[in-house]
Scaffold this active site. Structure first.
Site, PDB file in Angstrom:
ATOM      1  CG  MET A 135     -11.757  -3.911  -6.286  1.00 29.50           C
ATOM      2  SD  MET A 135     -10.803  -4.323  -4.807  1.00 29.50           S
ATOM      3  CE  MET A 135     -11.325  -5.971  -4.438  1.00 29.50           C
ATOM      4  N   GLY A 151      -9.386   2.655  -7.399  1.00 24.20           N
ATOM      5  CA  GLY A 151      -9.191   1.270  -6.979  1.00 24.20           C
ATOM      6  C   GLY A 151      -8.787   0.436  -8.178  1.00 24.20           C
ATOM      7  CE1 TYR A 162      -3.988   1.837  -0.050  1.00 25.16           C
ATOM      8  CE2 TYR A 162      -3.309   2.836   2.016  1.00 25.16           C
ATOM      9  CZ  TYR A 162      -4.163   2.783   0.931  1.00 25.16           C
ATOM     10  OH  TYR A 162      -5.180   3.695   0.835  1.00 25.16           O
ATOM     11  CG  PHE A 178      -9.173  10.492  -4.460  1.00 26.66           C
ATOM     12  CD1 PHE A 178      -8.794  11.749  -4.009  1.00 26.66           C
ATOM     13  CD2 PHE A 178      -9.799   9.622  -3.566  1.00 26.66           C
ATOM     14  CE1 PHE A 178      -9.036  12.137  -2.695  1.00 26.66           C
ATOM     15  CE2 PHE A 178     -10.051  10.016  -2.253  1.00 26.66           C
ATOM     16  CZ  PHE A 178      -9.668  11.272  -1.830  1.00 26.66           C
ATOM     17  NE  ARG A 227     -16.963  -9.183  -9.292  1.00 30.06           N
ATOM     18  CZ  ARG A 227     -16.088  -9.910  -8.629  1.00 30.06           C
ATOM     19  NH1 ARG A 227     -15.025 -10.384  -9.254  1.00 30.06           N
ATOM     20  NH2 ARG A 227     -16.261 -10.179  -7.347  1.00 30.06           N
ATOM     21  CG  ASN A 241     -22.670  -5.267  -4.768  1.00 30.28           C
ATOM     22  OD1 ASN A 241     -23.594  -4.748  -4.134  1.00 30.28           O
ATOM     23  ND2 ASN A 241     -22.215  -6.486  -4.519  1.00 30.28           N
ATOM     24  CB  SER A 242     -17.342  -1.721  -3.818  1.00 33.71           C
ATOM     25  OG  SER A 242     -17.437  -0.393  -4.298  1.00 33.71           O
ATOM     26  CG  ASN A 302     -15.098   2.466   1.736  1.00 33.61           C
ATOM     27  OD1 ASN A 302     -14.028   2.720   1.207  1.00 33.61           O
ATOM     28  ND2 ASN A 302     -15.428   1.246   2.124  1.00 33.61           N
TER      29      ASN A 302
END
Ligand SMILES: NC(=O)c1ccc[n+]([C@@H]2O[C@H](COP(=O)([O-])OP(=O)(O)OC[C@H]3O[C@@H](n4cnc5c(N)ncnc54)[C@H](OP(=O)(O)O)[C@@H]3O)[C@@H](O)[C@H]2O)c1
Length: 327
Positions: free
Chosen positions: A242, A240, A52, A264, A178, A155-156, A129
């Site tokens: 993923m 992100g 990270y 960001f 998905r 959906n996150s 979040n």
């Protein structure tokens, strides 16, 4: 007191252990907090793997965010009282504490109260979040009621917050997912349109070419398709990755449509923003919310069952967040 410590970066998740931690004196401007709940976020996994942006010095206690109760106040504390509940969103490289433990001592200034309508479980997920979703919607393009945006990863938890906050702002959202299983649920929380990703899915999007903003949390072909939905001079923000695939983009979007691509990261934002400005963003965010909004929770584990918790986080098909109950 005990907590979950990361001692090296090899062999994740076996580099994590539940250990005794010494407690600190509560100095004049500090409060002692009892940590109630803390989620496992994708960034926590990245940190435990050593991948990270923010990597505290080893060994460190894991956990980027949580909700805590004030149980002791230093002599110079003026704003908080014993019994108050707070979030602490200011952790960074130089002031890392880690939430996956029972208590922490922290400067009063690092604490932010939150609206009472959030349960403690939900409040444990307020530092990362929702503010990310809010900044994605407010810092890159100027959106007005009626404007259309598109996002993948809908959906996150970030995606759900984007849907909720955009609705409150009067902004319409096109959301890609998905699985068709979640279409109804996302429409229920305010999504204007939900598209299941297939090959070249942008062809099925009526508002293709009209979106001011595209929010990319996936990368790969998903980013290419949502970028195709941008209006000329529109902006895609990547926050992100993923799919773990590089961002993909058609050349014509840059050459003929002049779209902007940027990124960001909330930890960088915390690092580069004054404490007053961060607090003012949280104030605006909380003022925007008229009432409770809930992120689904998959399961809650005590800290000493961390192997099960991390296992649940890493398993596919999980519906909702994995939380630790820390005390
Ligand atoms: N840049 C920042 O400041 C910032 C801040 C917060 C979060 N984030 C990032 O935002 C992303 C979402 O975080 P979160 O806490 O909202 O996550 P979350 O609630 O735990 O949800 C994870 C999501 O990832 C999806 N997913 C998993 N594997 C995938 C794959 N191979 N391809 C596409 N989608 C996949 C899941 O889809 P299904 O629902 O279909 O299972 C799920 O919706 C993460 O990448 C996180 O690091 C970034």
């Amino acid at each position: 007191m005990s907590g979950l410590t990361c001692s090296n970066y090899s062999d994740f998740p076996h580099n994590i252990s539940y250990e005794k931690i010494s407690s600190t004196k509560c100095l004049d401007h500090c409060v002692r907090l009892k940590i109630h709940f803390s989620p496992i976020n994708p960034a926590d996994i990245n940190m435990m793997e050593g991948k990270y942006l923010l990597q505290p010095e080893l060994p460190f206690v894991c956990g980027n965010e949580g909700v805590a109760e004030v149980i002791e106040c230093g002599r110079s504390v003026t704003q908080l009282c014993v019994g108050d509940f707070v979030i602490c969103p200011f952790q960074n490289q130089d002031s890392w504490e880690g939430f996956w433990k029972q208590e922490m001592v922290i400067l009063e200034d690092y604490c932010i109260p939150f609206p009472e309508f959030f349960s403690l479980e939900q409040a444990s997920m307020l530092s990362v979040n929702p503010v990310t979703a809010y900044l994605l919607l407010t810092q890159f393009v100027s959106l007005k009621p009626g404007d259309v945006i598109i996002q993948n990863l809908a959906n996150s938890s970030v995606g759900r917050w984007v849907i909720h906050l955009a609705k409150l702002m009067g902004v319409k959202t096109i959301n890609t997912v998905r699985s068709s299983d979640v279409v109804g649920e996302l429409k229920g929380i305010g999504a204007d349109s939900v598209i299941v990703e297939k090959d070249r899915f942008s062809a099925n999007i009526v508002q293709k070419g009209q979106c001011k903003l595209a929010l990319n949390g996936v990368g790969g072909s998903s980013s290419r398709e949502i970028a195709k939905c941008l209006a000329p001079y529109g902006t895609m923000v990547t926050y992100g990755a993923m799919s773990k695939e590089p961002v993909s983009l058609g050349n014509a979007l840059l050459i003929f449509q002049n779209i902007n691509c940027t990124g960001f990261n909330r930890s960088r934002w915390i690092n580069e923003t004054s404490m007053d400005d961060v607090k003012s963003v949280f104030k605006s965010l909380f003022e925007l919310m008229p009432s409770f909004f809930e992120i689904p929770i998959y399961d809650i584990f005590p800290l000493n069952q961390y192997e099960n918790a991390i296992g649940a986080q890493l398993r596919g098909g999980r519906k909702g967040k994995v939380l630790f109950e820390c005390c």
